[in-house]
Write a protein that holds these residues in place. Structure first.
Motif, PDB file in Angstrom:
ATOM      1  N   SER A   1       0.770  -1.009  -0.055  1.00 15.09           N
ATOM      2  CA  SER A   1      -0.058   0.045   0.137  1.00 15.09           C
ATOM      3  C   SER A   1       0.713   1.136   0.167  1.00 15.09           C
ATOM      4  CB  SER A   1      -0.856   0.284   1.187  1.00 15.09           C
ATOM      5  OG  SER A   1      -0.250  -0.076   2.567  1.00 15.09           O
ATOM      6  N   ARG A   2       2.146   1.257   0.443  1.00 11.50           N
ATOM      7  CA  ARG A   2       2.986   2.331   0.646  1.00 11.50           C
ATOM      8  C   ARG A   2       3.336   2.630  -1.162  1.00 11.50           C
ATOM      9  NH1 ARG A   2       7.396   0.759   4.896  1.00 11.50           N
ATOM     10  NH2 ARG A   2       5.909   0.023   6.457  1.00 11.50           N
ATOM     11  N   ASP A   3       3.170   1.699  -1.780  1.00 11.46           N
ATOM     12  CA  ASP A   3       3.667   2.073  -3.492  1.00 11.46           C
ATOM     13  C   ASP A   3       2.372   3.020  -4.024  1.00 11.46           C
ATOM     14  OD1 ASP A   3       5.972   0.652  -3.446  1.00 11.46           O
ATOM     15  OD2 ASP A   3       4.813  -1.124  -3.430  1.00 11.46           O
ATOM     16  N   ILE A   4       1.452   3.379  -3.351  1.00  7.42           N
ATOM     17  CA  ILE A   4       0.210   4.217  -3.974  1.00  7.42           C
ATOM     18  C   ILE A   4       0.622   5.601  -3.311  1.00  7.42           C
ATOM     19  CG2 ILE A   4      -2.111   4.829  -4.241  1.00  7.42           C
ATOM     20  CD1 ILE A   4      -1.142   2.004  -5.341  1.00  7.42           C
ATOM     21  N   SER A   5       0.896   6.314  -4.157  1.00  5.51           N
ATOM     22  CA  SER A   5       1.473   7.864  -3.821  1.00  5.51           C
ATOM     23  C   SER A   5       0.229   8.631  -4.215  1.00  5.51           C
ATOM     24  CB  SER A   5       2.464   8.290  -4.593  1.00  5.51           C
ATOM     25  OG  SER A   5       2.670   9.651  -4.493  1.00  5.51           O
ATOM     26  N   ILE A   6      -0.372   9.689  -3.152  1.00  4.98           N
ATOM     27  CA  ILE A   6      -1.409  10.614  -3.548  1.00  4.98           C
ATOM     28  C   ILE A   6      -0.847  11.862  -3.031  1.00  4.98           C
ATOM     29  CG2 ILE A   6      -3.796  11.156  -2.744  1.00  4.98           C
ATOM     30  CD1 ILE A   6      -3.819   8.134  -1.680  1.00  4.98           C
ATOM     31  N   SER A   7      -0.995  12.982  -3.998  1.00  3.54           N
ATOM     32  CA  SER A   7      -0.585  14.147  -3.843  1.00  3.54           C
ATOM     33  C   SER A   7      -1.353  15.248  -4.258  1.00  3.54           C
ATOM     34  CB  SER A   7       0.823  14.457  -4.324  1.00  3.54           C
ATOM     35  OG  SER A   7       0.716  14.371  -5.693  1.00  3.54           O
ATOM     36  N   GLN A   8      -1.611  16.444  -3.847  1.00  2.05           N
ATOM     37  CA  GLN A   8      -2.585  17.378  -4.100  1.00  2.05           C
ATOM     38  C   GLN A   8      -1.782  18.716  -4.245  1.00  2.05           C
ATOM     39  OE1 GLN A   8      -6.820  17.828  -2.958  1.00  2.05           O
ATOM     40  NE2 GLN A   8      -6.153  16.285  -1.480  1.00  2.05           N
ATOM     41  N   SER A   9      -2.385  19.648  -5.232  1.00  2.00           N
ATOM     42  CA  SER A   9      -1.615  20.819  -5.106  1.00  2.00           C
ATOM     43  C   SER A   9      -2.755  22.101  -5.494  1.00  2.00           C
ATOM     44  CB  SER A   9      -0.310  21.138  -5.998  1.00  2.00           C
ATOM     45  OG  SER A   9      -0.688  20.636  -7.275  1.00  2.00           O
ATOM     46  N   ARG A  10      -2.585  23.157  -5.083  1.00  2.00           N
ATOM     47  CA  ARG A  10      -3.650  24.167  -5.602  1.00  2.00           C
ATOM     48  C   ARG A  10      -3.067  24.730  -6.660  1.00  2.00           C
ATOM     49  NH1 ARG A  10      -6.589  29.063  -2.584  1.00  2.00           N
ATOM     50  NH2 ARG A  10      -7.712  29.498  -4.328  1.00  2.00           N
ATOM     51  N   ASP A  11      -4.045  24.935  -7.657  1.00  2.00           N
ATOM     52  CA  ASP A  11      -3.682  25.600  -8.747  1.00  2.00           C
ATOM     53  C   ASP A  11      -4.138  27.165  -8.602  1.00  2.00           C
ATOM     54  OD1 ASP A  11      -3.642  26.250 -11.690  1.00  2.00           O
ATOM     55  OD2 ASP A  11      -5.399  25.011 -12.342  1.00  2.00           O
TER      56      ASP A  11
ATOM     57  N   PRO B   1     -11.555  28.081  -6.207  1.00  2.00           N
ATOM     58  CA  PRO B   1     -10.191  27.431  -6.121  1.00  2.00           C
ATOM     59  C   PRO B   1     -10.149  25.951  -6.712  1.00  2.00           C
ATOM     60  CG  PRO B   1     -10.848  28.287  -3.922  1.00  2.00           C
ATOM     61  CD  PRO B   1     -11.899  28.380  -4.729  1.00  2.00           C
ATOM     62  N   GLN B   2      -9.269  25.550  -7.428  1.00  2.00           N
ATOM     63  CA  GLN B   2      -8.891  24.447  -8.201  1.00  2.00           C
ATOM     64  C   GLN B   2      -7.710  23.657  -7.693  1.00  2.00           C
ATOM     65  OE1 GLN B   2      -9.293  24.246 -12.397  1.00  2.00           O
ATOM     66  NE2 GLN B   2     -10.059  26.338 -12.358  1.00  2.00           N
ATOM     67  N   PHE B   3      -7.991  22.449  -7.320  1.00  5.37           N
ATOM     68  CA  PHE B   3      -7.030  21.503  -6.776  1.00  5.37           C
ATOM     69  C   PHE B   3      -6.557  20.459  -7.829  1.00  5.37           C
ATOM     70  CE2 PHE B   3      -9.387  23.426  -3.561  1.00  5.37           C
ATOM     71  CZ  PHE B   3      -8.523  24.088  -2.610  1.00  5.37           C
ATOM     72  N   ILE B   4      -5.288  20.228  -7.780  1.00  8.93           N
ATOM     73  CA  ILE B   4      -4.854  19.014  -8.805  1.00  8.93           C
ATOM     74  C   ILE B   4      -4.390  17.818  -7.868  1.00  8.93           C
ATOM     75  CG2 ILE B   4      -3.089  18.563 -10.545  1.00  8.93           C
ATOM     76  CD1 ILE B   4      -2.859  21.492 -10.965  1.00  8.93           C
ATOM     77  N   VAL B   5      -4.888  16.653  -8.267  1.00 11.28           N
ATOM     78  CA  VAL B   5      -4.696  15.394  -7.626  1.00 11.28           C
ATOM     79  C   VAL B   5      -3.953  14.695  -8.595  1.00 11.28           C
ATOM     80  CG1 VAL B   5      -5.691  13.517  -6.430  1.00 11.28           C
ATOM     81  CG2 VAL B   5      -6.808  15.729  -6.021  1.00 11.28           C
ATOM     82  N   GLN B   6      -3.035  14.165  -7.882  1.00  4.68           N
ATOM     83  CA  GLN B   6      -2.293  12.875  -8.715  1.00  4.68           C
ATOM     84  C   GLN B   6      -2.208  11.713  -8.057  1.00  4.68           C
ATOM     85  OE1 GLN B   6       0.714  14.936 -11.815  1.00  4.68           O
ATOM     86  NE2 GLN B   6       1.790  14.294 -10.044  1.00  4.68           N
ATOM     87  N   ILE B   7      -2.604  10.387  -8.426  1.00  2.77           N
ATOM     88  CA  ILE B   7      -2.423   9.339  -7.727  1.00  2.77           C
ATOM     89  C   ILE B   7      -1.578   8.422  -8.707  1.00  2.77           C
ATOM     90  CG2 ILE B   7      -3.741   7.300  -6.783  1.00  2.77           C
ATOM     91  CD1 ILE B   7      -6.311   9.402  -6.873  1.00  2.77           C
ATOM     92  N   VAL B   8      -0.585   7.675  -8.004  1.00  2.00           N
ATOM     93  CA  VAL B   8       0.408   7.066  -8.721  1.00  2.00           C
ATOM     94  C   VAL B   8       0.859   5.897  -8.174  1.00  2.00           C
ATOM     95  CG1 VAL B   8       2.826   7.547  -9.688  1.00  2.00           C
ATOM     96  CG2 VAL B   8       1.657   9.659  -9.286  1.00  2.00           C
TER      97      VAL B   8
ATOM     98  N   PHE C   1     -12.498  24.670  -0.666  1.00  2.00           N
ATOM     99  CA  PHE C   1     -11.397  24.245   0.359  1.00  2.00           C
ATOM    100  C   PHE C   1     -10.706  22.548  -0.293  1.00  2.00           C
ATOM    101  CE2 PHE C   1     -15.116  22.098   1.943  1.00  2.00           C
ATOM    102  CZ  PHE C   1     -15.035  20.926   2.101  1.00  2.00           C
ATOM    103  N   MET C   2      -9.798  22.523  -0.014  1.00  2.00           N
ATOM    104  CA  MET C   2      -8.942  21.077  -0.305  1.00  2.00           C
ATOM    105  C   MET C   2      -9.321  20.016   0.399  1.00  2.00           C
ATOM    106  SD  MET C   2      -4.901  20.146  -0.364  1.00  2.00           S
ATOM    107  CE  MET C   2      -4.442  21.310  -1.644  1.00  2.00           C
TER     108      MET C   2
END
Length: 153
Positions: free
Chosen positions: A58-68, A74-81, A141-142
């Motif tokens: 499960s540690r191999d699933i990376s989830i990150s967010q950043s604000r556009d 407000p817009q938020f960019i999500v990346q799941i890798v 909000f995020m």
């Protein structure tokens, strides 16, 4: 920095001996010409097993967010890798997501809230090695997103 990764099932060909092991083998053979490469590899196979990581966790699933930085809502960019380089692809990935909602439409095949605090990634399909699921949502909000569950092989 040198990083050596061994997989226990092959998408590569040739020897699985690392550069470090090959270097050790050559200096070992120089010191003891009667030992063969096969004997050396067998003698060091227990050491190599410690370096082998053949399955995803499960540690191999990376989830990150950043604000556009766009104006307006407000817009938020999500990346799941899937950062796993060995093993089968994890599937049925669920995230903790609260009452996730977006003013911007997100493809439900990419990310879908099923119920409170349960969002499904990639329609439940396997997330292949190094595959990235990326989407943008709009809200005031995020939402905190974190791994809830995943099916690993």
């Amino acid at each position: 920095m040198l990083m050596i990764i061994f997989c226990n099932h092959g998408t590569h060909s040739g020897s699985t001996m690392s550069l470090l092991e090959e270097s050790s083998l050559h200096s070992f053979l120089d010191d003891n010409n009667q030992t063969t490469a096969k004997e050396f590899e067998q003698a060091h196979s227990n050491h190599r097993k410690l370096l082998v990581q053949g399955s995803c966790t499960s540690r191999d699933i990376s989830i990150s967010q950043s604000r556009d930085t766009t104006p307006g809502i407000p817009q938020f960019i999500v990346q799941i890798v899937n950062t796993c380089v060995c093993g089968c692809a994890p599937s049925n990935i669920h995230l903790h997501c609260g009452w996730f909602a977006s003013a911007r439409i997100i493809s439900p095949m990419m990310f879908k809230r099923l119920s409170y605090d349960d969002c499904l990634v990639n329609g439940g399909k396997p997330l292949k090695n190094s595959q990235i699921i990326r989407f943008t949502y709009s809200n005031s909000f995020m939402y905190p997103l974190s791994l809830r569950s995943v099916k690993l092989c």
